[in-house]
Structures are given as structure tokens and as C-alpha cells.
Design an enzyme around this catalytic site. Sequence first.
Site, PDB file in Angstrom:
ATOM      1  N   GLU A 185       5.086  39.839 -10.723  1.00  0.00           N
ATOM      2  CA  GLU A 185       3.490  39.860 -11.196  1.00  0.00           C
ATOM      3  C   GLU A 185       3.341  40.792 -11.504  1.00  0.00           C
ATOM      4  O   GLU A 185       3.494  42.077 -10.581  1.00  0.00           O
ATOM      5  CB  GLU A 185       3.084  38.448 -10.007  1.00  0.00           C
ATOM      6  CG  GLU A 185       1.670  38.513 -10.234  1.00  0.00           C
ATOM      7  CD  GLU A 185       1.211  38.091  -8.793  1.00  0.00           C
ATOM      8  OE1 GLU A 185       0.989  36.457  -8.400  1.00  0.00           O
ATOM      9  OE2 GLU A 185      -0.107  38.737  -7.786  1.00  0.00           O
ATOM     10  N   LYS A 205       5.812  39.010  -6.007  1.00  0.00           N
ATOM     11  CA  LYS A 205       3.591  38.909  -5.621  1.00  0.00           C
ATOM     12  C   LYS A 205       3.045  40.060  -5.164  1.00  0.00           C
ATOM     13  O   LYS A 205       3.614  41.463  -5.241  1.00  0.00           O
ATOM     14  CB  LYS A 205       3.367  37.387  -5.124  1.00  0.00           C
ATOM     15  CG  LYS A 205       3.688  36.266  -6.271  1.00  0.00           C
ATOM     16  CD  LYS A 205       3.374  35.438  -5.010  1.00  0.00           C
ATOM     17  CE  LYS A 205       1.473  35.294  -5.907  1.00  0.00           C
ATOM     18  NZ  LYS A 205       0.889  34.614  -6.407  1.00  0.00           N
ATOM     19  N   ASP A 264      -1.286  37.848 -14.657  1.00  0.00           N
ATOM     20  CA  ASP A 264      -1.915  37.453 -13.637  1.00  0.00           C
ATOM     21  C   ASP A 264      -3.574  37.886 -13.472  1.00  0.00           C
ATOM     22  O   ASP A 264      -3.804  38.957 -13.473  1.00  0.00           O
ATOM     23  CB  ASP A 264      -1.712  37.946 -11.707  1.00  0.00           C
ATOM     24  CG  ASP A 264      -2.314  37.301 -10.475  1.00  0.00           C
ATOM     25  OD1 ASP A 264      -2.382  35.884 -11.036  1.00  0.00           O
ATOM     26  OD2 ASP A 264      -3.375  37.981  -9.555  1.00  0.00           O
ATOM     27  N   LYS A 321       2.759  25.030  -4.856  1.00  0.00           N
ATOM     28  CA  LYS A 321       0.949  24.528  -3.955  1.00  0.00           C
ATOM     29  C   LYS A 321       1.421  22.876  -4.042  1.00  0.00           C
ATOM     30  O   LYS A 321       0.872  21.820  -4.034  1.00  0.00           O
ATOM     31  CB  LYS A 321       0.548  24.580  -4.791  1.00  0.00           C
ATOM     32  CG  LYS A 321       0.034  25.942  -4.801  1.00  0.00           C
ATOM     33  CD  LYS A 321      -1.163  27.026  -6.083  1.00  0.00           C
ATOM     34  CE  LYS A 321      -1.312  29.183  -5.774  1.00  0.00           C
ATOM     35  NZ  LYS A 321      -2.267  28.811  -6.838  1.00  0.00           N
ATOM     36  N   ARG A 369       0.924  -0.869   0.147  1.00  0.00           N
ATOM     37  CA  ARG A 369       0.285  -0.215   0.603  1.00  0.00           C
ATOM     38  C   ARG A 369       1.009   1.428  -0.045  1.00  0.00           C
ATOM     39  O   ARG A 369       0.604   2.271  -0.772  1.00  0.00           O
ATOM     40  CB  ARG A 369      -1.053  -0.293   0.999  1.00  0.00           C
ATOM     41  CG  ARG A 369      -1.572   1.636   1.332  1.00  0.00           C
ATOM     42  CD  ARG A 369      -2.253   1.409  -0.133  1.00  0.00           C
ATOM     43  NE  ARG A 369      -2.905   0.344  -0.751  1.00  0.00           N
ATOM     44  CZ  ARG A 369      -3.418   0.593  -1.566  1.00  0.00           C
ATOM     45  NH1 ARG A 369      -2.973   1.953  -2.453  1.00  0.00           N
ATOM     46  NH2 ARG A 369      -3.919  -0.156  -2.850  1.00  0.00           N
TER      47      ARG A 369
END
Length: 291
Positions: A205, A176, A226, A144, A109
Site C-alpha cells: 500500500e 500497509k 490508498d 472486512k 429463519r
Amino acid sequence: MTTPAQPTHSPLNKEATLRLIRLGLAEDFAHGPDATSEATINMDAVLTAQVVPRQDGTVAGLDVVGWTMREISPAVDVSVHAADGDRVTAGDCLATVSGPARVILSAERTALNLLTYASGIATGTSAWTEVISGTRARVRDSRKTLPGYRDLAKYAVRCGGGINHRMSLGDAALIKDNHVASVGSAADAYRRTAKAFPDLPLEVEVDDLDQLTEVLEMKPNLVMLDNFGVEDTRVAVARRDALSPATMLESSGGLTLDCARAYADTGVDFLAVGALTHSVTILDIGLDALP
């Protein structure tokens, strides 16, 4: 099985993957040995089994099969019959394992959890790669990722024909909106970062065409667009071509397979797709014992 058009650029990080394997095995043995296997299988019983996909897809992470088995016992022999990045068909034999039956079933597993996860990412990435084939655009991942899984996930993206964005906060800089808000302008944030870390890859960005124009005056290496629509992205590409042709552009935000080709056709260099690693559908793969 067919080999991918784009080879994997660097191998799977063994130490990072072994940490995941050991964590998985620790969870499975947290309350004692494999009770079912000990009760039903003689200690000296041997088993030969095949690793077989139930679906068509792109495989990644085949090394985890042998690494997992051998964490429990070096007596398990693993023969791999495919390569990471191969496009496989349901029913193909990806690997054969032979050895103590209890060991193989106890490790099954954990090995399959990691293999199906990585292969799911590779399969999803392959779909993006195929959709934008023939354009200059490449699909890229993001940070992410689940803690501990970054190396495996980003390796799987490479196996699917995609490329990696930064691996951590320190191997590249990405300015960002929150960085811009704290400084006052995207251009000022760019100047500060370039001065502080002149040797790091640097991306900034932007949220609209006015910001893009401001940043392009700095002749940056890479700009992230963006949440630009397709039409604004076309304008952005034309503006890049006029003001700073060497600057690369990356589309980001809400991209889907349905619209990927439209964005790629605008002339951007990258499509940033966090879903490659944060919304994974596994590739169903099983372990089938031979008679």
C-alpha cells in the site's frame, strides 16, 4: 432469470457454512422446541413451500436451504430452480421444499437469514460489476467480514461477478501503513516481505505518488493506491506504465458506486470495496407455503 457473465470460480465451502447453520439453529432452539409450530401443527402434517424473492437481484447461497432443512431432518425434499449468480426477478421460484411442516417452519429463519445475506452481497457486487463494465478494472472485496461468515461472504462476492482478495493473513501478504511505519519505508518493507515469503502473492500500500515511485523501482506485482483522488490515480497509472508495466494497481479507500466508473476509467486493475461485505443490504427473500 438470467445467468451471470462471470461464473463462480469455486464452490461454497460446505463445512464452513454448516457451522453457521448449526449456530443459527442452536440459537433458535436454545430455550426449547418451536413452541408455535408444535402447538398449531400436527406432528404428521406435511408442507410444500417455495423460496421466492420479493425484489430483483442476484442470488447466492441457495445450497443453504437444503443444508439447513436436512440438519433437522433428512425427510425434507428440496428442489432448486435457479443457480447461484443468477439475476432473479421478484416472484421467481428459486427453490421448492416439501416435507414435515414442523421441520420446514423451524428451519425457515436460519435458512433465509443466510440466503438473504449472501444474495444481498451478490446483488451489491453485481451493481459494481455493471458500473465498471468495459474497463480493465475488477471489483474486489476485503477481510472486512463478520467472524465465521468469511467463506459465505466471499463466495457471494464471486457470485456477483467480483473477485476475492486474500482469505486470511497467510495466503497473501499486504504491506500497509503500519507495517511501513514500523520499518521506515514501503520499499524496505517490500524487500523484507518478499525475502521472507517469496512464494506468497505480495501487495504493498502507498499513500502518495512519491511512495509509488519508490515502490515501482522494485517491480512489484501489485500496489494499492490508498485514498488517491481520480487525478492522482491517472498519474499513478501513467507512472506505472512507464516504470513497471507489469505491476497491477488497486484503488482503495472511500470508493462509491458514484465514482467507481471514474476510477475504473483511469486504467487501474482493481477497485477494493470493503463495503461489499461490511455494509450489506439483504435481498428480501421469503418462504411461501403452497395451498
